[in-house]
Design an enzyme around this catalytic site. Structure first.
Site, short mmCIF file in Angstrom:
data_model
loop_
_atom_site.label_atom_id
_atom_site.label_comp_id
_atom_site.label_asym_id
_atom_site.label_seq_id
_atom_site.Cartn_x
_atom_site.Cartn_y
_atom_site.Cartn_z
N GLU A 198 17.61 16.97 -44.04
CA GLU A 198 17.41 15.74 -44.83
C GLU A 198 18.51 15.60 -45.88
OE1 GLU A 198 15.32 14.94 -48.81
OE2 GLU A 198 13.81 15.66 -47.39
N HIS A 199 18.82 16.68 -46.57
CA HIS A 199 19.89 16.66 -47.57
C HIS A 199 21.24 16.34 -46.95
CE1 HIS A 199 18.28 18.59 -51.45
NE2 HIS A 199 17.21 18.43 -50.68
N HIS B 87 14.11 20.24 -44.13
CA HIS B 87 14.41 19.77 -45.48
C HIS B 87 15.92 19.83 -45.74
CE1 HIS B 87 13.86 20.42 -50.11
NE2 HIS B 87 14.22 19.19 -49.83
N GLU C 79 15.95 22.98 -55.95
CA GLU C 79 14.77 22.11 -55.91
C GLU C 79 13.50 22.95 -55.81
OE1 GLU C 79 12.97 18.58 -53.02
OE2 GLU C 79 15.12 19.01 -53.01
#
Length: 229
Positions: free
Chosen positions: A93-94, A90, A171
């Site tokens: 991905e950022h 994750h 998040e």
């Protein structure tokens, strides 16, 4: 999409919705396994292609749409997180949104998409990570080139490591009390403890610790080299 060593990410799938794309008789000459089966009520045209580098793409033509869209699906997700770096897929991905050799501007990709009537985002699932956008049809090709650079020459600039690990943590905290995320957490907790599904998969400041200022970036680069290139 000039991805190298495609055997490492054979599951990559590019899906492109192209306004007015011409589908020729070449489609009829494809092998039966490559014919796209669609509903009789669907008047769009479809074509499946496999590029020389192994990337598989599904092209969808709809002359009546005023937008174009694309998605790249990489066959790696949170199941591939190292045990000591939960949330690393994750986090990567950022980081891929933050510039590359051809388009070095940190927010250049989002700015281009927004300036041309579109939106962009991504998500990390258990076994795949998907990057997608929509945009005005006449701007599809430049947008595709910018997206392709995520997988060709990303900067992965160490300057933004702490900013993005905080973004991942925010998040996680923002959505932690939502029903959907709480259900996912419960499913993880009740899964076989020997299976990666049982682990925390979103990422937090704790799992993405960076006390020495370099170890997280090193793990990030190793993960990218192992699964994306």
């Amino acid at each position: 999409m000039l991805l190298k060593h495609m055997s490492l990410i054979a599951g990559v799938l590019a899906t492109v919705l192209v306004s007015g794309c011409t589908v020729t008789a070449e489609r009829d000459a494809m092998e039966k396994s490559q014919v796209v089966v669609k509903s009789p009520a669907d008047d769009r045209d479809y074509r499946f292609v496999e590029l020389e580098n192994g990337l598989k793409a599904l092209l969808i033509s709809d002359p009546d749409t005023d937008k174009a869209a694309a998605a790249v699906d990489v066959k790696v997700g949170s199941f591939q997180d190292p045990d000591n770096r939960l949330g690393l897929a994750h986090f990567l991905e950022h980081m891929l949104f933050l510039g590359n050799e051809k388009y070095p501007e940190t927010d250049g990709y989002f700015e281009y998409i927004r300036a041309n009537g579109g939106s962009a985002n991504a998500y990390t699932a258990d076994t795949r990570t998907n990057y997608f956008f929509d945009i005005n049809s006449d701007k599809l090709r430049p947008a595709l080139d910018q997206l392709a650079q995520f997988f060709v020459s990303p900067t992965l600039d160490p300057t933004y490591v702490d900013r993005e690990r905080n973004a991942v943590d925010s998040e996680y905290k923002l959505h932690a009390n939502e029903d959907g995320w709480r259900l996912m957490t419960a499913q993880n907790a009740t899964s076989n403890p020997a299976h990666p599904r049982s682990r925390f998969n979103i990422g937090s400041l704790e799992t993405l610790s960076n006390e020495d200022g370099k170890s997280l970036w090193e793990d990030l680069k190793t993960f990218y080299d192992n699964y994306y290139v």
